[in-house]
Motif scaffolding. Sequence first.
Motif, mmCIF file in Angstrom:
data_model
loop_
_atom_site.group_PDB
_atom_site.id
_atom_site.type_symbol
_atom_site.label_atom_id
_atom_site.label_comp_id
_atom_site.label_asym_id
_atom_site.label_seq_id
_atom_site.Cartn_x
_atom_site.Cartn_y
_atom_site.Cartn_z
ATOM 1 N N SER A 191 0.784 -1.083 0.092
ATOM 2 C CA SER A 191 0.186 0.119 0.050
ATOM 3 C C SER A 191 0.943 1.255 0.071
ATOM 4 C CB SER A 191 -0.978 0.064 1.312
ATOM 5 O OG SER A 191 -0.107 0.147 2.548
ATOM 6 N N HIS A 195 -2.966 4.411 -2.094
ATOM 7 C CA HIS A 195 -3.530 3.545 -2.310
ATOM 8 C C HIS A 195 -3.904 2.909 -1.257
ATOM 9 C CE1 HIS A 195 -3.460 4.089 -6.775
ATOM 10 N NE2 HIS A 195 -4.225 3.151 -6.737
ATOM 11 N N SER A 196 -5.010 2.034 -0.845
ATOM 12 C CA SER A 196 -5.054 1.004 0.420
ATOM 13 C C SER A 196 -5.506 -0.384 -0.123
ATOM 14 C CB SER A 196 -6.379 1.542 1.031
ATOM 15 O OG SER A 196 -6.479 0.767 2.098
ATOM 16 N N ASN A 197 -4.362 -1.210 0.634
ATOM 17 C CA ASN A 197 -4.667 -2.633 0.111
ATOM 18 C C ASN A 197 -5.895 -2.952 1.074
ATOM 19 O OD1 ASN A 197 -2.219 -2.696 -1.296
ATOM 20 N ND2 ASN A 197 -1.265 -3.761 -0.031
ATOM 21 N N SER A 233 -13.205 5.599 3.188
ATOM 22 C CA SER A 233 -12.207 6.256 2.935
ATOM 23 C C SER A 233 -11.282 6.016 1.461
ATOM 24 C CB SER A 233 -11.011 6.088 3.874
ATOM 25 O OG SER A 233 -10.653 4.825 3.991
ATOM 26 N N VAL A 234 -11.853 4.793 1.044
ATOM 27 C CA VAL A 234 -11.372 4.260 -0.513
ATOM 28 C C VAL A 234 -12.395 4.667 -1.400
ATOM 29 C CG1 VAL A 234 -9.889 2.736 0.600
ATOM 30 C CG2 VAL A 234 -12.030 2.051 -0.477
ATOM 31 N N ARG A 263 -6.811 -3.736 -4.058
ATOM 32 C CA ARG A 263 -6.484 -2.246 -3.511
ATOM 33 C C ARG A 263 -7.571 -1.349 -4.101
ATOM 34 N NH1 ARG A 263 -1.135 -0.012 -5.709
ATOM 35 N NH2 ARG A 263 -1.720 0.220 -7.877
ATOM 36 N N MET A 287 -7.392 5.839 -2.508
ATOM 37 C CA MET A 287 -7.858 6.735 -1.563
ATOM 38 C C MET A 287 -8.948 7.788 -2.018
ATOM 39 S SD MET A 287 -6.681 5.381 1.190
ATOM 40 C CE MET A 287 -6.900 6.366 2.575
#
Length: 186
Positions: free
Chosen positions: A96, A100-102, A153-154, A172, A175
């Motif tokens: 991450s 980006h968020s995994n 949040s994503v 993923r 954000m």
Amino acid sequence: MLSSIKLKHVFVLDDKATTSVVIGKVIIHAKYTDGNDEWGDTVERTRTVQIPENVDAEKIHSFMKSDGTMMLEAPYRLSEETQLQVVPQEGRALVSSDSHSNLMKFNVENYRPEEVKVTCKDGMLTAQGERKRSEDGHEIRESFFRQMTVPRSVDGKNIECFRDDEGNLTIRAPMAGDIEMEQAKK
């Protein structure tokens, strides 16, 4: 199926009442005069009601019931299930980053790509797989199921799935704030 909001005795409505929809909210404005034009009391009120996310705001309509209840109705939006494609990621595993968020990461090395299904529906991310094989005359069935709520949040509309050389599946998404900033630049 309809979503309904009841507003009991909110206003004494006359022909000067208006209802409008503005950016996810219904705004109700009413004006009532008690008496005549020369000597009367005028009451003016405004009420704002938040529209739930899964309601089609473009199809909201309002009406008054005989008991003085104002009804706001609109259909629920049809939920869409999005099938996500698992893309091979060559080189090193994904990590991450700030942008980006995994959401999920787990090993699927024993599964062929066609045995893995990743979907997103109504804010729920589902990854599942099933495979069958024969061993010593017995059919063996293996499966996995992972499910999670996509965080606010994503950006849930831009979810990506990657499978690295070691067989790890990484799901993923960018954000949400980064997507909004990119759109503002355009």
